[in-house]
Design a protein around this motif. Structure first.
Motif, PDB file in Angstrom:
ATOM      1  N   ALA A 195      12.162  -0.089  -0.974  1.00  0.00           N
ATOM      2  CA  ALA A 195      10.668  -0.423  -1.290  1.00  0.00           C
ATOM      3  C   ALA A 195      10.393  -1.930  -1.381  1.00  0.00           C
ATOM      4  CB  ALA A 195       9.761   0.568  -1.147  1.00  0.00           C
ATOM      5  N   PHE A 196      10.735  -2.053  -2.271  1.00  0.00           N
ATOM      6  CA  PHE A 196      10.391  -3.592  -3.391  1.00  0.00           C
ATOM      7  C   PHE A 196      11.586  -4.474  -2.486  1.00  0.00           C
ATOM      8  CE2 PHE A 196      10.800  -7.065  -6.936  1.00  0.00           C
ATOM      9  CZ  PHE A 196       9.251  -6.873  -6.375  1.00  0.00           C
ATOM     10  N   VAL A 197      13.142  -4.238  -2.034  1.00  0.00           N
ATOM     11  CA  VAL A 197      13.640  -5.130  -1.591  1.00  0.00           C
ATOM     12  C   VAL A 197      13.114  -5.626  -0.438  1.00  0.00           C
ATOM     13  CG1 VAL A 197      15.615  -5.940   0.243  1.00  0.00           C
ATOM     14  CG2 VAL A 197      15.579  -4.817  -3.248  1.00  0.00           C
ATOM     15  N   TRP A 198      12.381  -4.239   1.022  1.00  0.00           N
ATOM     16  CA  TRP A 198      11.628  -4.756   1.975  1.00  0.00           C
ATOM     17  C   TRP A 198      10.834  -5.543   2.075  1.00  0.00           C
ATOM     18  CZ3 TRP A 198      14.464  -4.568   6.126  1.00  0.00           C
ATOM     19  CH2 TRP A 198      15.160  -3.939   6.458  1.00  0.00           C
ATOM     20  N   PHE A 199       9.808  -5.571   0.381  1.00  0.00           N
ATOM     21  CA  PHE A 199       8.906  -6.245   0.359  1.00  0.00           C
ATOM     22  C   PHE A 199       9.106  -6.840   0.183  1.00  0.00           C
ATOM     23  CE2 PHE A 199       5.932  -7.517  -3.337  1.00  0.00           C
ATOM     24  CZ  PHE A 199       4.738  -7.748  -2.739  1.00  0.00           C
ATOM     25  N   LEU A 200      10.100  -7.865  -0.709  1.00  0.00           N
ATOM     26  CA  LEU A 200      10.402  -8.860  -0.921  1.00  0.00           C
ATOM     27  C   LEU A 200      10.747  -9.730  -0.042  1.00  0.00           C
ATOM     28  CD1 LEU A 200      12.272  -9.091  -4.303  1.00  0.00           C
ATOM     29  CD2 LEU A 200      10.064 -10.051  -4.005  1.00  0.00           C
ATOM     30  N   LEU A 201      11.206  -9.346   1.074  1.00  0.00           N
ATOM     31  CA  LEU A 201      11.804  -9.735   2.510  1.00  0.00           C
ATOM     32  C   LEU A 201      10.114  -9.835   3.649  1.00  0.00           C
ATOM     33  CD1 LEU A 201      15.038  -7.654   3.244  1.00  0.00           C
ATOM     34  CD2 LEU A 201      14.513 -10.150   2.925  1.00  0.00           C
ATOM     35  N   GLU A 202       9.517  -9.240   3.032  1.00  0.00           N
ATOM     36  CA  GLU A 202       8.190 -10.039   3.820  1.00  0.00           C
ATOM     37  C   GLU A 202       7.525 -10.251   3.409  1.00  0.00           C
ATOM     38  OE1 GLU A 202       9.048  -5.057   5.976  1.00  0.00           O
ATOM     39  OE2 GLU A 202       7.322  -5.758   3.874  1.00  0.00           O
ATOM     40  N   ALA A 203       7.183 -10.798   1.857  1.00  0.00           N
ATOM     41  CA  ALA A 203       6.559 -10.986   0.640  1.00  0.00           C
ATOM     42  C   ALA A 203       6.413 -12.885   0.937  1.00  0.00           C
ATOM     43  CB  ALA A 203       5.742 -10.449  -0.412  1.00  0.00           C
ATOM     44  N   LEU A 204       8.241 -13.031   0.744  1.00  0.00           N
ATOM     45  CA  LEU A 204       8.639 -13.996  -0.096  1.00  0.00           C
ATOM     46  C   LEU A 204       8.493 -15.315   1.802  1.00  0.00           C
ATOM     47  CD1 LEU A 204      10.960 -13.360  -1.921  1.00  0.00           C
ATOM     48  CD2 LEU A 204       8.984 -14.179  -2.418  1.00  0.00           C
ATOM     49  N   PRO A 205       8.814 -15.015   2.718  1.00  0.00           N
ATOM     50  CA  PRO A 205       9.107 -15.675   4.283  1.00  0.00           C
ATOM     51  C   PRO A 205       7.306 -15.855   4.239  1.00  0.00           C
ATOM     52  CG  PRO A 205      10.193 -14.104   4.516  1.00  0.00           C
ATOM     53  CD  PRO A 205      10.107 -13.558   2.930  1.00  0.00           C
ATOM     54  N   ALA A 206       6.303 -14.874   4.326  1.00  0.00           N
ATOM     55  CA  ALA A 206       5.295 -15.125   4.769  1.00  0.00           C
ATOM     56  C   ALA A 206       4.745 -15.948   3.252  1.00  0.00           C
ATOM     57  CB  ALA A 206       3.730 -13.583   4.029  1.00  0.00           C
TER      58      ALA A 206
ATOM     59  N   VAL B 160       0.853  -1.270   0.029  1.00  0.00           N
ATOM     60  CA  VAL B 160       0.144  -0.322  -0.220  1.00  0.00           C
ATOM     61  C   VAL B 160       0.677   1.700   0.337  1.00  0.00           C
ATOM     62  CG1 VAL B 160      -1.587   1.818   1.174  1.00  0.00           C
ATOM     63  CG2 VAL B 160      -2.076  -1.284   1.347  1.00  0.00           C
ATOM     64  N   SER B 161       1.617   1.291   1.030  1.00  0.00           N
ATOM     65  CA  SER B 161       3.093   2.356   0.585  1.00  0.00           C
ATOM     66  C   SER B 161       3.432   2.521  -0.645  1.00  0.00           C
ATOM     67  CB  SER B 161       4.253   1.781   1.847  1.00  0.00           C
ATOM     68  OG  SER B 161       4.979   3.301   2.024  1.00  0.00           O
ATOM     69  N   MET B 162       3.529   1.391  -0.937  1.00  0.00           N
ATOM     70  CA  MET B 162       4.802   1.732  -2.276  1.00  0.00           C
ATOM     71  C   MET B 162       3.269   2.522  -2.810  1.00  0.00           C
ATOM     72  SD  MET B 162       6.491  -1.761  -2.415  1.00  0.00           S
ATOM     73  CE  MET B 162       6.778  -1.513  -4.502  1.00  0.00           C
ATOM     74  N   VAL B 163       2.348   1.666  -3.570  1.00  0.00           N
ATOM     75  CA  VAL B 163       1.841   3.325  -4.305  1.00  0.00           C
ATOM     76  C   VAL B 163       1.101   4.432  -3.656  1.00  0.00           C
ATOM     77  CG1 VAL B 163      -0.998   3.000  -5.506  1.00  0.00           C
ATOM     78  CG2 VAL B 163       0.574   0.569  -5.109  1.00  0.00           C
TER      79      VAL B 163
ATOM     80  N   PRO C   1       7.625   5.292  -1.875  1.00  0.00           N
ATOM     81  CA  PRO C   1       9.303   5.190  -1.009  1.00  0.00           C
ATOM     82  C   PRO C   1       9.864   5.020  -1.914  1.00  0.00           C
ATOM     83  CG  PRO C   1       8.037   3.306  -0.309  1.00  0.00           C
ATOM     84  CD  PRO C   1       6.822   4.867  -1.361  1.00  0.00           C
ATOM     85  N   PRO C   2      11.221   5.079  -2.049  1.00  0.00           N
ATOM     86  CA  PRO C   2      12.331   5.206  -2.395  1.00  0.00           C
ATOM     87  C   PRO C   2      11.760   3.480  -3.188  1.00  0.00           C
ATOM     88  CG  PRO C   2      12.909   5.708  -1.158  1.00  0.00           C
ATOM     89  CD  PRO C   2      11.761   5.553  -1.003  1.00  0.00           C
ATOM     90  N   GLN C   3      11.606   3.683  -4.448  1.00  0.00           N
ATOM     91  CA  GLN C   3      10.680   2.091  -4.951  1.00  0.00           C
ATOM     92  C   GLN C   3      12.529   0.657  -5.205  1.00  0.00           C
ATOM     93  OE1 GLN C   3       7.977   1.230  -5.613  1.00  0.00           O
ATOM     94  NE2 GLN C   3       7.692   3.179  -4.636  1.00  0.00           N
ATOM     95  N   PRO C   4      13.613   0.602  -5.287  1.00  0.00           N
ATOM     96  CA  PRO C   4      14.468  -0.120  -5.422  1.00  0.00           C
ATOM     97  C   PRO C   4      14.296  -0.609  -3.816  1.00  0.00           C
ATOM     98  CG  PRO C   4      15.388   1.453  -6.718  1.00  0.00           C
ATOM     99  CD  PRO C   4      13.921   2.033  -6.065  1.00  0.00           C
TER     100      PRO C   4
END
Length: 121
Positions: A97-108, A85-88, A92-95
């Motif tokens: 934010a995207f790395v942090w998103f992956l560090l959350e979404a993949l473990p989830a 939601v924040s990325m949209v 935020p700085p997309q590269p």
């Protein structure tokens, strides 16, 4: 394999949480957060990004139960959805934010898919 990845994700959770718990200024810098006139932001980092994640990761390791790991996955899914939601909305700085998103979404995805209880008949 499932047990090993579950344990590695719990350890990763403890490591990230431990950084915020022990060194909230370092965590703030890594997350582009700024501290202002109060130390309340540091307190929040130690609590919500630090102690909370350390406790949940430790609980998974101690309990060793599939449902505990599934709940860690739910926590990561909540973080990933907030990040998305924040990325949209916040842009935020997309590269980064995207790395942090992956560090959350993949473990989830892993933790929920591999540890959620199968329906009983």
């Amino acid at each position: 394999m499932t047990d090993l990845l579950n344990i590695l994700i719990a350890l990763m959770t403890i490591a990230f949480g431990g950084m915020a718990f022990v060194s909230p200024r370092f965590a703030a810098k890594a997350l582009d957060l700024k501290t202002a006139d109060s130390t309340m932001g540091l307190s929040e980092l130690r609590a919500s990004a630090g102690g909370l994640f350390v406790a949940v990761g430790l609980c998974c390791l101690v309990a060793g139960a599939d449902f505990a790991y599934a709940m860690l996955g739910i926590a990561y899914a909540g973080a990933a959805s907030g990040r998305l939601v924040s990325m949209v909305m916040d842009k935020p700085p997309q590269p980064k934010a995207f790395v942090w998103f992956l560090l959350e979404a993949l473990p989830a995805a892993w933790l929920i898919a591999m540890n959620w209880p199968a329906p009983t008949a």
